[in-house]
Motif scaffolding. Sequence first.
Motif, PDB file in Angstrom:
ATOM      1  N   SER A 122       6.498   8.013  36.361  1.00  0.00           N
ATOM      2  CA  SER A 122       7.834   7.212  36.143  1.00  0.00           C
ATOM      3  C   SER A 122       7.446   6.152  35.335  1.00  0.00           C
ATOM      4  CB  SER A 122       8.336   6.727  37.568  1.00  0.00           C
ATOM      5  OG  SER A 122       7.431   5.981  38.029  1.00  0.00           O
ATOM      6  N   HIS A 175      11.855   9.251  40.808  1.00  0.00           N
ATOM      7  CA  HIS A 175      11.957   8.506  41.882  1.00  0.00           C
ATOM      8  C   HIS A 175      12.836   8.923  43.046  1.00  0.00           C
ATOM      9  CE1 HIS A 175      12.012   4.139  43.387  1.00  0.00           C
ATOM     10  NE2 HIS A 175      13.529   4.366  43.676  1.00  0.00           N
ATOM     11  N   SER A 233      13.196   7.790  47.237  1.00  0.00           N
ATOM     12  CA  SER A 233      14.172   6.543  46.917  1.00  0.00           C
ATOM     13  C   SER A 233      14.305   5.975  48.379  1.00  0.00           C
ATOM     14  CB  SER A 233      15.567   7.232  46.465  1.00  0.00           C
ATOM     15  OG  SER A 233      16.124   8.217  46.701  1.00  0.00           O
ATOM     16  N   GLU A 234      14.308   6.818  49.493  1.00  0.00           N
ATOM     17  CA  GLU A 234      14.858   6.383  50.671  1.00  0.00           C
ATOM     18  C   GLU A 234      13.527   5.875  51.398  1.00  0.00           C
ATOM     19  OE1 GLU A 234      17.760   6.304  51.854  1.00  0.00           O
ATOM     20  OE2 GLU A 234      18.543   7.193  50.085  1.00  0.00           O
ATOM     21  N   HIS A 258       6.778   0.452  43.121  1.00  0.00           N
ATOM     22  CA  HIS A 258       7.742   1.616  43.722  1.00  0.00           C
ATOM     23  C   HIS A 258       9.257   0.653  43.513  1.00  0.00           C
ATOM     24  CE1 HIS A 258      10.095   4.538  45.498  1.00  0.00           C
ATOM     25  NE2 HIS A 258      10.206   3.696  46.499  1.00  0.00           N
ATOM     26  N   VAL A 259       9.016  -0.701  43.811  1.00  0.00           N
ATOM     27  CA  VAL A 259      10.294  -1.594  43.978  1.00  0.00           C
ATOM     28  C   VAL A 259      10.533  -1.802  42.580  1.00  0.00           C
ATOM     29  CG1 VAL A 259      11.307  -3.778  44.314  1.00  0.00           C
ATOM     30  CG2 VAL A 259       9.892  -2.621  46.205  1.00  0.00           C
ATOM     31  N   ARG A 315      10.124   0.322  39.745  1.00  0.00           N
ATOM     32  CA  ARG A 315      10.797   1.535  39.589  1.00  0.00           C
ATOM     33  C   ARG A 315      12.565   1.378  39.897  1.00  0.00           C
ATOM     34  NH1 ARG A 315       6.594   0.780  37.271  1.00  0.00           N
ATOM     35  NH2 ARG A 315       4.825   2.622  37.122  1.00  0.00           N
ATOM     36  N   SER A 316      12.409   1.136  41.039  1.00  0.00           N
ATOM     37  CA  SER A 316      13.887   0.746  41.654  1.00  0.00           C
ATOM     38  C   SER A 316      14.704  -0.123  40.987  1.00  0.00           C
ATOM     39  CB  SER A 316      13.804   0.441  43.030  1.00  0.00           C
ATOM     40  OG  SER A 316      13.270   1.552  44.000  1.00  0.00           O
ATOM     41  N   THR A 317      13.988  -1.385  40.483  1.00  0.00           N
ATOM     42  CA  THR A 317      14.728  -2.227  39.848  1.00  0.00           C
ATOM     43  C   THR A 317      15.114  -1.688  38.394  1.00  0.00           C
ATOM     44  OG1 THR A 317      13.365  -3.880  40.746  1.00  0.00           O
ATOM     45  CG2 THR A 317      14.416  -4.520  38.781  1.00  0.00           C
ATOM     46  N   LEU A 336      15.771   1.120  37.522  1.00  0.00           N
ATOM     47  CA  LEU A 336      16.845   2.229  37.730  1.00  0.00           C
ATOM     48  C   LEU A 336      18.091   1.737  37.844  1.00  0.00           C
ATOM     49  CD1 LEU A 336      16.943   5.333  37.650  1.00  0.00           C
ATOM     50  CD2 LEU A 336      16.603   5.295  39.923  1.00  0.00           C
ATOM     51  N   ALA A 337      18.029   0.600  38.576  1.00  0.00           N
ATOM     52  CA  ALA A 337      19.511  -0.174  38.981  1.00  0.00           C
ATOM     53  C   ALA A 337      19.941  -0.691  37.606  1.00  0.00           C
ATOM     54  CB  ALA A 337      19.046  -1.452  39.943  1.00  0.00           C
ATOM     55  N   ARG A 359      16.760  -6.041  44.902  1.00  0.00           N
ATOM     56  CA  ARG A 359      15.612  -4.957  45.326  1.00  0.00           C
ATOM     57  C   ARG A 359      14.420  -5.592  45.267  1.00  0.00           C
ATOM     58  NH1 ARG A 359      17.803   0.713  42.992  1.00  0.00           N
ATOM     59  NH2 ARG A 359      19.284   1.136  44.693  1.00  0.00           N
TER      60      ARG A 359
END
Length: 890
Positions: free
Chosen positions: A462, A478, A482-483, A496-497, A499-501, A503-504, A516
């Motif tokens: 990613s 991701h 994701s969960e 990992h966080v 990547r979530s950031t 993506l948001a 996040r």
Amino acid sequence: MATLVPPLRPDDLLLKVTPPRVPPHLVTRERLLSSDVKLRSHPFLLVQAPAGFGKTSLLAQWRREHLGRGAVVAWLSAQAHDDPLRLVQALVLAVRVGAGRPAFGSALLDGPVDSALEGTTTWLAELAQLAFETVLIVDEAERLPGESVEVLAYLMRNAPPNLRVVVAARAALELGVDDLMDYGQCLVIGASTLRFELNETLALVSGRFGSRVDQDVAARMHELVEGWPLGLQLALAVISSGNDPRTALAALAAGGGALREQLVGLLLANLNPADVNFLAKIAIADHLQPELCRAISESDDAAERLARLSRDTPLLARHEHGHWSHMHSLAREALRQRVALLPGEQQAGLHARAAAWLADHGFLEEAARHALSSGQKEMAYALAERGLYEAVMARGRYGAVFDWLGMLPDEELDRRPRLLLATAWSLAPSDRREQAGRLVARILARPDVSDALRCECGIILSGVAVFTDDPDRLAALHAPWSEGAPLRDQTLQQMHVNRSTLLALQQGKPALARLRQQQGPLSDSGLPYDYHRSWRELLVGLSYLWEGQVLLAEAQLRPALTGAEADLGRRAPMTCMVASLLATALLERDNATEAAALLANRLDVLEHSGMPEALLLGYRTMARIALASGAEHRSLELLGALHAVGVSRSLPRLCIASLAEQVRIHARRYRAETCRDLVNRIDELTADPTRMQAMWRRSVELLSGPAHVYEAIAAQDWRRALDLLEPADALAQQMEQHHSHIELLGLRALALDRCGERSQSLLREAADLAQTYGLLRVFRDVHPALEDLVLQLAPDGPDASSARAAPMRASAQRPNPVRTTPSMALTPKEREVLALLARALTNKEMALAMQVSEEAIKWHMKNLFAKLDAGTRKQVVQRARILGLLEGTD
């Protein structure tokens, strides 16, 4: 007690009390102004640094500042034969010259003196009676004999309230005033403070060469000499003598040329052979610490020797945290060449001792390099397996892995999975991303792959998606985790966080991106600098920029940049990305100078290792700075370079961003045909059948939509512009890009105005939003016509600012008049007469100008002749200029 009769006439001391000439290209450094609160609050200043750090120039600057505030400045250049009695005589004459008081201290110069301390007491008492604010500056105090140093310390301890003392010395001067330091009365200014900071180097180069030398060259020169003032002066001399500054600087950096030899010679000057031998041994280490140096050199006095060399030479610079320091890069390279000439077993011994100490103290990657240099390959590979993964994950030192790639056989990589992982992590954000994918495939092909390892490999891939500007691929990688991610390591959890950031943000949810980050794991690495905290701060800062919240972005990114520069270095990829984002925020705050300094000599790093968004913002910010300075050609050149980077890295969004910014520039001058051609090229790129993913297309529509609006404005087709503005603004609001929304609101108001419709309420709303978000130059960057329209909203009307600016322009065009400094050495009337005398007026003309009698003028002239010890009218003016009492020219 026998009395001492002064054996010298005052004339013998005149050169000692004559201040030096202020250098013509002296840069006034804000943080070193005598009026700075950190300096002003201390009555005594001790400036201690080796040769070449500009101590005398700084003292000359302070002297000029104190004179400008009306203080009397007494200057004294110390010499080795200044015994205590001669020192007292020099102090008397220094005050006589500085204050214009020929009778000051007559008893000390013409009569017997019982002792130097008694003479100093008399000098202090007479100075206190003058009641003038007086500044005593003693330069080169290290030359003074011990008895005279005691006199100087006595003077400081018993100084009256109207006396400030500044002492400058090369080596550590034992004044015995530690208690004054403890109580905050005496401040020591060392070499680290006197080194030029980057912005000061940029100002120096700009003042000397203007636009002839760009900021990238100036920044490279600063990094090469590490802010050493003398090194800067020599480098500037070389640049000024050639036609091509870049070529001259490249030759210096490449390791050859007379200047490099001269710089190295100055760095190593006056060192005895034992010191040179010690420095050559420890030069094999990148970072130095007393115990490490003791282990390498096998010298019991390593700590004392290191402290002395750090204090007395420009060779060593101490780090901000702890007892670590580093050697000047030019000297380190020269000394390593000497080590390379030693017999092989001696070289191996040095590296083996370094490896053992570093390994014992947890510096595994550095220990591995030294172990390999000492021939201990198995130990080196074992340390590298542990150290490289840690260097990458904990400190973000991806470059360390690149150094090892050519030294590690493939079979060693396969034997050591952590080495494979470290290599894949390092390659993911580089221009060798395909190789990272192949390494991940090798890892996943192993039979013992856990879910945690699969998740880590997904995070690596990613990362490749982030740096290849593929948000849809990022979302797909991701999605399985994701969960919840099966990760126990806090560093991997933070990644990992991250990547979530990202993506948001790609989904247009900056507030969710910050949430996040807040819900992510708290780092407890225990290190003074946390690499992953920098990622967290960078992403939060990016989320604020996404929203147009430049005030919050600046507050977030400034400390992040300070930490990254201190730990990783100025040109590390992370540092450059943070600097790019901060420069964008500063430009929006109308601080173009600092923004340009942040990006100097960093764009090339972003080209190879920067996140696409940081690269885009960096180039666009530099282009807008160039355009604002009137260099449209330079702005277009930078955007052309951004397009070329987009092609070379296969990042079409960068190409679209470059073309869209060019459309904006040409629309300002209504170049309709040029804008039409550029928009056609944008349409061709957005129609690429290989790039049809939803998230990527939405990201380019944020660029292409406004570009079409600007193309319609260039053609002055205002109705079509209004039709195009509606969908572009709707997308900007949907993605919560408030900066774009404000920009498009302003353009809609402009289009309505040109169509003859009411637009003031819309324009006022846009201006109010811009003020709320701190966007000081958004309308200026959008279009000149829009800026004019906004100015008409001002309460004073559109002409008020122009009227206020007119007197400033007029005053700037007037020649600099002759003026006197408000020194207490002269009375106000004497200063007025001196200014008129500098204009070559006769006594009669001066009397008419001052509306006094000629007899009064003659009286003032007599006083000037006495105070300035002059014999002619011309000499009065010359002496006044030398003493800093007269400034300016006709």
